[in-house]
Scaffold this motif. Structure first.
Motif, PDB file in Angstrom:
ATOM      1  N   HIS A 139       0.830  -1.210   0.000  1.00  0.00           N
ATOM      2  CA  HIS A 139       0.000   0.000   0.000  1.00  0.00           C
ATOM      3  C   HIS A 139       0.867   1.263   0.000  1.00  0.00           C
ATOM      4  O   HIS A 139       0.445   2.334   0.455  1.00  0.00           O
ATOM      5  CB  HIS A 139      -0.938  -0.008   1.210  1.00  0.00           C
ATOM      6  N   ASN A 140       2.101   1.098  -0.495  1.00  0.00           N
ATOM      7  CA  ASN A 140       3.030   2.226  -0.654  1.00  0.00           C
ATOM      8  C   ASN A 140       3.337   2.943   0.658  1.00  0.00           C
ATOM      9  O   ASN A 140       3.539   4.167   0.682  1.00  0.00           O
ATOM     10  CB  ASN A 140       2.471   3.234  -1.676  1.00  0.00           C
ATOM     11  N   CYS A 141       3.339   2.195   1.739  1.00  0.00           N
ATOM     12  CA  CYS A 141       3.696   2.743   3.043  1.00  0.00           C
ATOM     13  C   CYS A 141       5.082   2.227   3.419  1.00  0.00           C
ATOM     14  O   CYS A 141       5.280   1.020   3.573  1.00  0.00           O
ATOM     15  CB  CYS A 141       2.668   2.334   4.096  1.00  0.00           C
ATOM     16  N   LYS A 142       6.044   3.128   3.564  1.00  0.00           N
ATOM     17  CA  LYS A 142       7.421   2.740   3.844  1.00  0.00           C
ATOM     18  C   LYS A 142       7.591   2.324   5.303  1.00  0.00           C
ATOM     19  O   LYS A 142       6.908   2.817   6.190  1.00  0.00           O
ATOM     20  CB  LYS A 142       8.367   3.900   3.533  1.00  0.00           C
ATOM     21  N   SER A 143       8.537   1.406   5.506  1.00  0.00           N
ATOM     22  CA  SER A 143       8.818   0.968   6.867  1.00  0.00           C
ATOM     23  C   SER A 143      10.309   0.668   7.014  1.00  0.00           C
ATOM     24  O   SER A 143      11.019   0.427   6.031  1.00  0.00           O
ATOM     25  CB  SER A 143       8.005  -0.280   7.228  1.00  0.00           C
ATOM     26  N   LEU A 144      10.759   0.693   8.251  1.00  0.00           N
ATOM     27  CA  LEU A 144      12.109   0.264   8.601  1.00  0.00           C
ATOM     28  C   LEU A 144      11.970  -0.923   9.544  1.00  0.00           C
ATOM     29  O   LEU A 144      11.283  -0.832  10.566  1.00  0.00           O
ATOM     30  CB  LEU A 144      12.884   1.382   9.304  1.00  0.00           C
ATOM     31  N   VAL A 145      12.614  -2.043   9.205  1.00  0.00           N
ATOM     32  CA  VAL A 145      12.602  -3.232  10.055  1.00  0.00           C
ATOM     33  C   VAL A 145      13.987  -3.375  10.676  1.00  0.00           C
ATOM     34  O   VAL A 145      14.991  -3.434   9.958  1.00  0.00           O
ATOM     35  CB  VAL A 145      12.258  -4.504   9.248  1.00  0.00           C
ATOM     36  N   VAL A 146      14.055  -3.409  11.997  1.00  0.00           N
ATOM     37  CA  VAL A 146      15.332  -3.617  12.676  1.00  0.00           C
ATOM     38  C   VAL A 146      15.372  -5.032  13.233  1.00  0.00           C
ATOM     39  O   VAL A 146      14.439  -5.479  13.902  1.00  0.00           O
ATOM     40  CB  VAL A 146      15.564  -2.576  13.796  1.00  0.00           C
ATOM     41  N   GLU A 147      16.451  -5.736  12.928  1.00  0.00           N
ATOM     42  CA  GLU A 147      16.586  -7.151  13.285  1.00  0.00           C
ATOM     43  C   GLU A 147      17.905  -7.394  14.002  1.00  0.00           C
ATOM     44  O   GLU A 147      18.970  -6.992  13.531  1.00  0.00           O
ATOM     45  CB  GLU A 147      16.499  -8.020  12.026  1.00  0.00           C
ATOM     46  N   LYS A 148      17.831  -8.069  15.140  1.00  0.00           N
ATOM     47  CA  LYS A 148      19.017  -8.336  15.961  1.00  0.00           C
ATOM     48  C   LYS A 148      20.004  -9.261  15.258  1.00  0.00           C
ATOM     49  O   LYS A 148      21.219  -9.076  15.344  1.00  0.00           O
ATOM     50  CB  LYS A 148      18.578  -8.938  17.298  1.00  0.00           C
ATOM     51  N   ASP A 149      19.501 -10.281  14.538  1.00  0.00           N
ATOM     52  CA  ASP A 149      20.369 -11.233  13.843  1.00  0.00           C
ATOM     53  C   ASP A 149      21.173 -10.498  12.775  1.00  0.00           C
ATOM     54  O   ASP A 149      20.624  -9.722  11.993  1.00  0.00           O
ATOM     55  CB  ASP A 149      19.524 -12.330  13.200  1.00  0.00           C
ATOM     56  N   SER A 150      22.462 -10.759  12.723  1.00  0.00           N
ATOM     57  CA  SER A 150      23.328 -10.038  11.781  1.00  0.00           C
ATOM     58  C   SER A 150      23.378 -10.671  10.395  1.00  0.00           C
ATOM     59  O   SER A 150      23.945 -10.082   9.470  1.00  0.00           O
ATOM     60  CB  SER A 150      24.757  -9.966  12.350  1.00  0.00           C
ATOM     61  N   LYS A 151      22.754 -11.847  10.237  1.00  0.00           N
ATOM     62  CA  LYS A 151      22.886 -12.556   8.961  1.00  0.00           C
ATOM     63  C   LYS A 151      21.572 -13.025   8.358  1.00  0.00           C
ATOM     64  O   LYS A 151      21.385 -12.962   7.139  1.00  0.00           O
ATOM     65  CB  LYS A 151      23.817 -13.757   9.156  1.00  0.00           C
ATOM     66  N   TYR A 152      20.652 -13.507   9.183  1.00  0.00           N
ATOM     67  CA  TYR A 152      19.450 -14.162   8.665  1.00  0.00           C
ATOM     68  C   TYR A 152      18.175 -13.409   9.036  1.00  0.00           C
ATOM     69  O   TYR A 152      18.102 -12.760  10.079  1.00  0.00           O
ATOM     70  CB  TYR A 152      19.331 -15.583   9.217  1.00  0.00           C
ATOM     71  N   VAL A 153      17.154 -13.534   8.171  1.00  0.00           N
ATOM     72  CA  VAL A 153      15.802 -13.096   8.493  1.00  0.00           C
ATOM     73  C   VAL A 153      14.918 -14.334   8.627  1.00  0.00           C
ATOM     74  O   VAL A 153      15.274 -15.409   8.180  1.00  0.00           O
ATOM     75  CB  VAL A 153      15.236 -12.147   7.415  1.00  0.00           C
ATOM     76  N   GLY A 154      13.756 -14.140   9.247  1.00  0.00           N
ATOM     77  CA  GLY A 154      12.829 -15.256   9.404  1.00  0.00           C
ATOM     78  C   GLY A 154      12.586 -15.661  10.840  1.00  0.00           C
ATOM     79  O   GLY A 154      11.704 -16.464  11.116  1.00  0.00           O
ATOM     80  N   GLY A 155      13.365 -15.118  11.782  1.00  0.00           N
ATOM     81  CA  GLY A 155      13.164 -15.483  13.178  1.00  0.00           C
ATOM     82  C   GLY A 155      13.349 -16.973  13.384  1.00  0.00           C
ATOM     83  O   GLY A 155      14.315 -17.573  12.893  1.00  0.00           O
ATOM     84  N   LEU A 156      12.410 -17.605  14.069  1.00  0.00           N
ATOM     85  CA  LEU A 156      12.472 -19.053  14.280  1.00  0.00           C
ATOM     86  C   LEU A 156      12.211 -19.818  12.990  1.00  0.00           C
ATOM     87  O   LEU A 156      12.442 -21.028  12.924  1.00  0.00           O
ATOM     88  CB  LEU A 156      11.463 -19.481  15.351  1.00  0.00           C
ATOM     89  N   ALA A 157      11.723 -19.136  11.956  1.00  0.00           N
ATOM     90  CA  ALA A 157      11.472 -19.768  10.656  1.00  0.00           C
ATOM     91  C   ALA A 157      12.593 -19.480   9.664  1.00  0.00           C
ATOM     92  O   ALA A 157      12.409 -19.595   8.457  1.00  0.00           O
ATOM     93  CB  ALA A 157      10.129 -19.296  10.097  1.00  0.00           C
ATOM     94  N   LYS A 158      13.764 -19.109  10.165  1.00  0.00           N
ATOM     95  CA  LYS A 158      14.883 -18.867   9.259  1.00  0.00           C
ATOM     96  C   LYS A 158      15.513 -20.178   8.815  1.00  0.00           C
ATOM     97  O   LYS A 158      15.343 -21.229   9.459  1.00  0.00           O
ATOM     98  CB  LYS A 158      15.938 -17.983   9.934  1.00  0.00           C
ATOM     99  N   THR A 159      16.244 -20.132   7.701  1.00  0.00           N
ATOM    100  CA  THR A 159      17.019 -21.272   7.221  1.00  0.00           C
ATOM    101  C   THR A 159      18.484 -20.868   7.259  1.00  0.00           C
ATOM    102  O   THR A 159      18.887 -19.897   6.615  1.00  0.00           O
ATOM    103  CB  THR A 159      16.617 -21.669   5.789  1.00  0.00           C
ATOM    104  N   MET A 160      19.263 -21.617   8.009  1.00  0.00           N
ATOM    105  CA  MET A 160      20.675 -21.306   8.170  1.00  0.00           C
ATOM    106  C   MET A 160      21.517 -22.185   7.247  1.00  0.00           C
ATOM    107  O   MET A 160      21.021 -23.179   6.692  1.00  0.00           O
ATOM    108  CB  MET A 160      21.096 -21.497   9.635  1.00  0.00           C
ATOM    109  N   ARG A 161      22.779 -21.849   7.092  1.00  0.00           N
ATOM    110  CA  ARG A 161      23.674 -22.596   6.204  1.00  0.00           C
ATOM    111  C   ARG A 161      24.941 -23.004   6.960  1.00  0.00           C
ATOM    112  O   ARG A 161      25.479 -22.245   7.770  1.00  0.00           O
ATOM    113  CB  ARG A 161      24.016 -21.758   4.977  1.00  0.00           C
ATOM    114  N   PHE A 162      25.389 -24.220   6.670  1.00  0.00           N
ATOM    115  CA  PHE A 162      26.593 -24.758   7.291  1.00  0.00           C
ATOM    116  C   PHE A 162      27.311 -25.665   6.294  1.00  0.00           C
ATOM    117  O   PHE A 162      26.785 -26.686   5.886  1.00  0.00           O
ATOM    118  CB  PHE A 162      26.220 -25.549   8.561  1.00  0.00           C
ATOM    119  N   LYS A 163      28.469 -25.209   5.851  1.00  0.00           N
ATOM    120  CA  LYS A 163      29.307 -25.958   4.907  1.00  0.00           C
ATOM    121  C   LYS A 163      28.535 -26.372   3.657  1.00  0.00           C
ATOM    122  O   LYS A 163      28.672 -27.495   3.147  1.00  0.00           O
ATOM    123  CB  LYS A 163      29.912 -27.186   5.590  1.00  0.00           C
ATOM    124  N   GLY A 164      27.692 -25.463   3.162  1.00  0.00           N
ATOM    125  CA  GLY A 164      26.942 -25.720   1.938  1.00  0.00           C
ATOM    126  C   GLY A 164      25.612 -26.413   2.155  1.00  0.00           C
ATOM    127  O   GLY A 164      24.826 -26.557   1.212  1.00  0.00           O
TER     128      GLY A 164
END
Length: 496
Positions: A35-60
């Protein structure tokens, strides 16, 4: 100072500032951007988004923080998943069995499979135990043990409910309130399981989520979905700022004015017209500046959580078992559930001849296991897998430990009164809404978290939704029922 939207600004006011880039926060940002409303999202995690639903990576290899099925009774949420990922959403046939005494039991239960694995005599005792409680039920159902026994019989309760429940919550099953069982396993009984086994499932609107046999899943894990949402909102002049921890929530007793955030080793201040928070409710309150009244602060500090850790192991074996996940009911081991990420999607593994497992341990940050070194935890996980007969320790190539604090909000005896104290206080702030599992201290699924974010955004756009009325099926209730469990998915409460 921080570079945002292509400019250096000493003070920047945003239409909406969102705390947390999990399902609730990113869904709110997505709806606002539409709806063309701008927002700023601040996230503590320095690498991933998704919270508990994030997908992380390890050695490929890719792995989730627990498995996340994409299934909802809310058609709008289902359509949103399709809108974002389309054909990149896989349709999976669920296979998640119970592993007990080194045998796989189908779940949902299939009578012939259970009969074969339990043996004739144990199966007879299961049937007799069930018949007994049908004629002589426990009259005053106080505990989880009482409630499940009345619907499955004492023998089946002991085999398939007791040990796993105690692993997850760290409370003896006979000390857990029956209310939790009634809500968590509502509509499910041995009769219901047998009907589904022999006559098939009900129509979609009547399906019990526990018995759902098909679901969707992003081919690169749930984090793929949230990474795509992040890209979409950023193309519409909004921004997700990673590695940014909220230090204080600055207010004038009626409105939130700004957030003080630690970002890239600098403290910066973000001003906003509206604020949405998905950070843990207890942490939000303790960040308020000036401090809330002592009654509110004490209520926040008394909120409790269940933590858990996941041990990711790369195994040099093509196939270990065909399930997406298995429940471990053996009391001899501490692991509660094992994810096989290759079986969620073949795209999750780097090499097809290898397997990536995630062993889930439910615990507290004060527990001995949590505070062991990563190497020691990996050693324990490997020994337990070998004890269960699932691997040989020589097949383990590498491992990684992920600790997840405050994974599950706990509803103890005083939970409701504490949350109500906080809710009443937050009503003073007309430009602040709380969303999501931890943001509302509600133990609910991804679709519920998304719906809270969606309606929070619509409130900013002119709606008047009460986010606390969204029920466990991620559906909005126009009229609130006056009951203890309104809109709630209960978490075990210890009996007196």
């Amino acid at each position: 100072m921080v570079r945002l939207f292509g400019q250096m600004k000493r003070k920047k006011t945003f239409p909406v500032v969102i705390i947390g880039a999990g399902p609730a926060g990113l869904t709110a940002a997505y709806e606002l951007s539409a709806h063309n409303c701008k927002s700023l999202v601040v996230e503590k995690d320095s690498k991933y988004v998704g919270g508990l639903a994030k997908t992380m990576r390890f050695k490929g290899f890719r792995f989730d923080i627990g498995g996340h099925r994409f299934f909802s009774k809310n058609r709008e949420i289902e359509n949103l998943w399709t809108e974002i990922l389309g054909k990149e959403m896989l349709v999976k046939k669920r296979l998640s069995r119970i592993f007990y005494k080194k045998k796989f039991f189908d779940y949902p239960l299939k009578p012939l499979n259970a009969l074969k694995n339990l043996g004739v005599w144990v199966s007879i005792t299961v049937c007799l135990s069930y018949i007994w409680v049908r004629f002589f039920p426990i009259k005053n159902e106080r505990s989880f043990e009482d409630w499940v026994t009345n619907r499955f019989g004492k023998k089946l309760y002991t085999i398939f409910f007791k040990n796993y429940t105690e692993k997850v919550w760290g409370i003896p099953a006979k000390e857990i309130s029956a209310d939790w069982a009634a809500q968590r396993i509502r509509g499910l009984s041995l009769k219901e399981v047998l009907i589904n086994a022999f006559f098939g499932q009900k129509k979609e609107k009547e399906i019990i989520k526990t018995l759902t046999t098909r679901f969707r899943y992003p081919k690169l894990g749930p984090g793929m979905f949230w990474e795509k949402v992040k890209k979409i909102i950023e193309t519409k002049s909004s921004q997700v700022l990673l590695g940014s921890e909220v230090i204080s929530v600055n207010h004038d007793l009626k409105k939130v004015a700004s957030l003080s955030v630690e970002s890239n080793n600098r403290r910066v201040k973000f001003y906003g017209d509206h604020f949405i928070s998905s950070m843990p409710l207890a942490d939000l309150i303790t960040c308020f500046n000036p401090e809330p009244p002592n009654q509110v602060l004490n209520a926040a500090k008394a909120l409790k959580y269940r933590d858990f850790l996941i041990v990711v192991l790369i195994i040099s074996k093509k196939q270990l078992f065909s399930d997406q996940w298995i429940y471990i009911h053996d009391p001899e081991v501490h692991v509660g559930r094992i994810q096989n990420f290759k079986n969620w999607s073949r795209f999750m593994v780097l090499k097809s001849e290898m397997t990536c497992l995630g062993l889930e341990y439910f615990c507290s940050s004060k527990d001995d296991l949590w505070n062991k070194t990563d190497d020691k935890i990996i050693e324990i996980a490997v020994k337990e897998l070998e004890f269960l007969g699932l691997i040989d320790k020589t097949e383990v190539l590498s491992g990684k430990v992920i600790r997840v604090p405050k994974a599950y909000p706990v509803y103890d005896k005083e939970y409701l009164s504490r949350v109500n104290v906080i809710k009443n206080y937050l009503q003073n702030f007309k430009n602040l809404q709380v969303v999501g599992r931890n943001g509302m201290h509600k133990y609910n699924n991804q679709d519920h978290a998304m719906m809270t974010g969606l309606l929070a955004a619509r409130n900013i756009l002119g709606g008047t939704f009460n986010l606390w009325r969204i029920n466990t099926d991620a559906e909005y209730a126009e009229e609130e029922r006056i009951t203890k469990t309104t809109g709630e998915r209960l978490v075990p409460e210890r009996l007196d």
